[in-house]
Design a protein around this motif. Sequence first.
Motif, mmCIF file in Angstrom:
data_model
loop_
_atom_site.group_PDB
_atom_site.id
_atom_site.type_symbol
_atom_site.label_atom_id
_atom_site.label_comp_id
_atom_site.label_asym_id
_atom_site.label_seq_id
_atom_site.Cartn_x
_atom_site.Cartn_y
_atom_site.Cartn_z
ATOM 1 N N THR A 1 38.191 48.325 44.224
ATOM 2 C CA THR A 1 37.975 47.134 43.541
ATOM 3 C C THR A 1 36.986 46.232 44.195
ATOM 4 O OG1 THR A 1 40.452 46.753 43.303
ATOM 5 C CG2 THR A 1 39.162 44.816 43.295
ATOM 6 N N ARG A 2 35.882 45.850 43.275
ATOM 7 C CA ARG A 2 34.809 44.887 43.780
ATOM 8 C C ARG A 2 35.039 43.706 43.750
ATOM 9 N NH1 ARG A 2 30.252 47.779 39.576
ATOM 10 N NH2 ARG A 2 31.819 46.812 38.351
ATOM 11 N N VAL A 3 34.225 42.995 44.767
ATOM 12 C CA VAL A 3 34.340 41.483 44.589
ATOM 13 C C VAL A 3 34.069 40.771 43.608
ATOM 14 C CG1 VAL A 3 33.647 39.453 45.961
ATOM 15 C CG2 VAL A 3 34.543 41.323 47.144
ATOM 16 N N ARG A 4 32.970 41.381 43.073
ATOM 17 C CA ARG A 4 32.459 40.514 41.923
ATOM 18 C C ARG A 4 33.329 40.700 40.558
ATOM 19 N NH1 ARG A 4 28.502 44.817 42.696
ATOM 20 N NH2 ARG A 4 28.419 46.447 41.022
ATOM 21 N N ASP A 5 33.788 41.845 40.432
ATOM 22 C CA ASP A 5 35.046 41.998 39.528
ATOM 23 C C ASP A 5 36.150 40.999 39.600
ATOM 24 O OD1 ASP A 5 33.567 43.929 38.463
ATOM 25 O OD2 ASP A 5 34.758 45.808 39.452
ATOM 26 N N ILE A 6 36.456 40.746 40.671
ATOM 27 C CA ILE A 6 37.473 39.700 41.085
ATOM 28 C C ILE A 6 36.850 38.364 40.667
ATOM 29 C CG2 ILE A 6 38.863 38.422 42.926
ATOM 30 C CD1 ILE A 6 38.933 41.230 44.488
ATOM 31 N N CYS A 7 35.666 38.108 40.803
ATOM 32 C CA CYS A 7 35.439 36.836 40.750
ATOM 33 C C CYS A 7 35.132 36.693 39.235
ATOM 34 C CB CYS A 7 34.056 36.562 41.466
ATOM 35 S SG CYS A 7 34.075 36.503 43.182
ATOM 36 N N ARG A 8 34.598 37.572 38.708
ATOM 37 C CA ARG A 8 34.429 37.645 37.087
ATOM 38 C C ARG A 8 35.969 37.492 36.367
ATOM 39 N NH1 ARG A 8 32.807 42.499 36.357
ATOM 40 N NH2 ARG A 8 30.511 41.879 36.857
#
Length: 222
Positions: A30-37
Amino acid sequence: MPLREDGHKSRKRLLEAACILFSEKGYRATRVRDICRRAGTNAASVNYYFGDKASLYVAAWRRSFEKGAPADTGHSAADETKSPENHLREHIHHLVMEFSNRGKIGQLNRLYLMEMINPTGLIDAIWQEMVTPRRQRMLTIIRAIIGPQASQETLFFCEMSVINQCRIFLTLTPNALGFLFGQPLSVELTERIADHITRFSLNGMNAMAMGAEKLPGSTPAV
């Protein structure tokens, strides 16, 4: 400094997005940017609200547990109006329903499976904190059934046997279970399985209470 209302909303969206993605992909994938998106926030928001990805992961575990926790209300082993056997039945039925749940409680189960597949070491302490009250209830019930003569190791062995029977719903898909049982998995079938686990477990505990704990060829605990 307290968060403003919009800050609370952003933090909540991040946490909910993290719960979903961590339970679907695990921590490392899980990537942080995917969570933010998914949360509709900017890329720096995780650091701002949680400090780092690891802290967000721990917070997601707590949040997933909190969402499922209300279903455990009323399952206290201290209720003297019920027999230990009835307490065990309620506890087993609760576990079976929890492990077979694909909703809010199921999210925690998926997080748990992801952690088993690819351990992070980040949630060992919080996991112990979350499960200790439930373990104590189960051990109290088992002690009441077997009797005060049971060793602590015996209680742990019985607990392990009960829990792992219930975990079949966590480790196999509904389709796989339907194949094994020769019929689609339904609420009624799930209830019957829970009843069977209860009877099977009670028979074993009652046998141990009558002194059948040491089986032929077994090595006594030191």
